[in-house]
Design a protein around this motif. Structure first.
Motif, short mmCIF file in Angstrom:
data_model
loop_
_atom_site.label_atom_id
_atom_site.label_comp_id
_atom_site.label_asym_id
_atom_site.label_seq_id
_atom_site.Cartn_x
_atom_site.Cartn_y
_atom_site.Cartn_z
N GLU A 134 -3.69 -16.62 7.56
CA GLU A 134 -4.55 -15.47 7.23
C GLU A 134 -4.17 -14.82 5.89
O GLU A 134 -5.26 -14.32 5.14
N LYS A 135 -2.99 -14.79 5.37
CA LYS A 135 -2.54 -14.10 4.33
C LYS A 135 -3.13 -14.98 3.03
O LYS A 135 -3.47 -14.58 2.13
N MET A 136 -3.04 -16.27 3.39
CA MET A 136 -3.38 -17.25 2.08
C MET A 136 -4.84 -17.17 1.88
O MET A 136 -5.39 -17.09 0.64
N LEU A 137 -5.82 -17.00 3.13
CA LEU A 137 -7.03 -17.15 2.74
C LEU A 137 -7.66 -15.85 2.49
O LEU A 137 -8.74 -15.68 1.73
N THR A 138 -7.07 -14.59 2.28
CA THR A 138 -7.20 -13.36 1.96
C THR A 138 -6.89 -13.24 0.43
O THR A 138 -7.16 -12.18 -0.07
N SER A 139 -6.16 -14.25 -0.08
CA SER A 139 -5.85 -14.09 -1.47
C SER A 139 -6.64 -15.38 -2.16
O SER A 139 -7.49 -15.99 -1.69
N ASN A 140 -6.14 -15.57 -3.37
CA ASN A 140 -6.60 -16.59 -4.10
C ASN A 140 -5.49 -17.88 -4.16
O ASN A 140 -5.70 -18.77 -4.95
N GLU A 141 -4.56 -17.94 -3.07
CA GLU A 141 -3.73 -18.87 -3.17
C GLU A 141 -4.41 -20.18 -2.81
O GLU A 141 -5.13 -20.27 -2.41
N MET A 142 -3.87 -21.18 -3.77
CA MET A 142 -4.42 -22.60 -3.39
C MET A 142 -5.78 -22.91 -4.34
O MET A 142 -6.12 -23.97 -4.43
N ALA A 143 -6.16 -21.86 -4.74
CA ALA A 143 -7.74 -21.96 -5.76
C ALA A 143 -7.42 -22.66 -6.89
O ALA A 143 -8.31 -23.79 -6.96
N ASP A 144 -6.18 -22.62 -7.43
CA ASP A 144 -6.06 -23.46 -8.78
C ASP A 144 -5.90 -25.01 -8.20
O ASP A 144 -6.13 -25.84 -8.98
N SER A 145 -5.32 -25.12 -7.11
CA SER A 145 -5.34 -26.52 -6.54
C SER A 145 -6.40 -27.29 -6.51
O SER A 145 -6.64 -28.52 -6.78
N VAL A 146 -7.48 -26.50 -5.94
CA VAL A 146 -8.78 -26.91 -5.58
C VAL A 146 -9.25 -27.36 -6.88
O VAL A 146 -10.06 -28.48 -7.08
N ARG A 147 -9.26 -26.29 -7.92
CA ARG A 147 -10.09 -26.53 -9.14
C ARG A 147 -9.26 -27.79 -9.96
O ARG A 147 -10.29 -28.43 -10.44
N ALA A 148 -8.12 -27.89 -9.80
CA ALA A 148 -7.44 -29.22 -10.43
C ALA A 148 -8.07 -30.35 -9.85
O ALA A 148 -8.34 -31.40 -10.55
N ASP A 149 -8.23 -30.57 -8.44
CA ASP A 149 -8.79 -31.78 -8.15
C ASP A 149 -10.17 -31.72 -8.46
O ASP A 149 -10.60 -33.04 -9.02
N GLU A 150 -10.97 -30.90 -8.75
CA GLU A 150 -12.36 -30.94 -9.05
C GLU A 150 -12.51 -31.14 -10.66
O GLU A 150 -13.38 -31.92 -11.02
N GLN A 151 -11.50 -30.88 -11.31
CA GLN A 151 -11.53 -31.29 -12.64
C GLN A 151 -11.39 -32.76 -12.86
O GLN A 151 -11.70 -33.25 -14.08
N MET A 152 -10.22 -33.25 -12.00
CA MET A 152 -10.07 -34.41 -12.21
C MET A 152 -11.25 -35.44 -11.63
O MET A 152 -11.49 -36.43 -12.55
N ALA A 153 -12.07 -35.01 -10.74
CA ALA A 153 -13.18 -35.71 -10.24
C ALA A 153 -14.15 -35.86 -11.47
O ALA A 153 -14.71 -36.47 -11.82
N GLN A 154 -14.40 -34.72 -12.61
CA GLN A 154 -15.08 -34.64 -13.55
C GLN A 154 -14.60 -35.70 -14.52
O GLN A 154 -15.35 -36.42 -15.14
#
Length: 217
Positions: free
Chosen positions: A136-156
């Protein structure tokens, strides 16, 4: 489907294989609460009739059934998946990414759950063994957002434009829900290329930690 086909292929391969899941959003601009159903969305995106969209979707449902999956497209809830991806990346830090990914996919395609809703994601996370308050704490923050974006950049960088997409040893790629046999062939090829072929004769000088063995004449 592609995930299930890969899993079936791995069962046929007598070799350790590590699978890493990556994040990829089909539509990053999609909202969380979508009024359209899947047929209306497909008809608009691909400029086809609702009937055509339903027919195409039913083909996918049948393919899923052949793979042992039960898709309920009539009640599937469209939503933004960014938070669901964040949750899988968080689960990865706890050694539960595989379980979390499987649970979210089943919730989305079979149970028609709203995987963009935080409360839904929290309940799913608890089911696989994650701590409720921490999620719940993680979801209400921006935690792990950078990890998701890093994967998406790798896909690009790899010019990946759709899913499923499978990158094997950063060398071979399979796009789409390929048949199990195709995965088996690809994995066997990679394994064979990674094996060392020893070329030797009885006359060769063999040395180890105890010294060198002189070939017999």
């Amino acid at each position: 489907m592609g995930k299930r086909h890969l899993e079936d292929a791995i069962k046929q391969i007598d070799h350790p294989i590590e699978v890493t899941y990556r994040c990829f959003e089909l539509d990053p601009n999609m909202g969380k609460d979508i009024k359209e159903n899947i047929y209306e969305a497909l008809a608009k995106k691909y400029r086809m009739s609702i009937a055509q969209a339903k027919a195409n979707t039913q083909n996918m449902v049948q393919m899923a059934k052949n793979a042992g999956l039960d898709y309920h497209m009539d009640t599937l809830i469209l939503t933004n998946t960014f938070d669901a991806h964040r949750l899988t990346m968080y689960a990865k830090t706890k050694g539960l990414m595989k379980e979390m990914t499987e649970r979210i996919l089943h919730a989305h395609f079979t149970e028609s759950k709203h995987i963009g809703d935080h409360q839904t994601l929290i309940e799913l996370a608890v089911e696989v063994g994650l701590d409720r308050e921490a999620v719940e704490k993680m979801l209400t923050s921006n935690e792990m957002a950078d990890s998701v974006r890093a994967d998406e950049q790798m896909a690009q960088q790899y010019r990946i434009t759709g899913v499923p997409f499978f990158l094997i040893n950063k060398k071979y790629a399979l796009s789409g829900a390929q048949p199990t046999e195709m995965f088996v062939q690809a994995l066997q090829k990679v394994i064979a290329e990674d094996e060392i072929v020893v070329l030797e004769s009885q006359d060769g000088l063999n040395c180890d930690e105890n010294g060198c063995e002189i070939p017999k004449k």
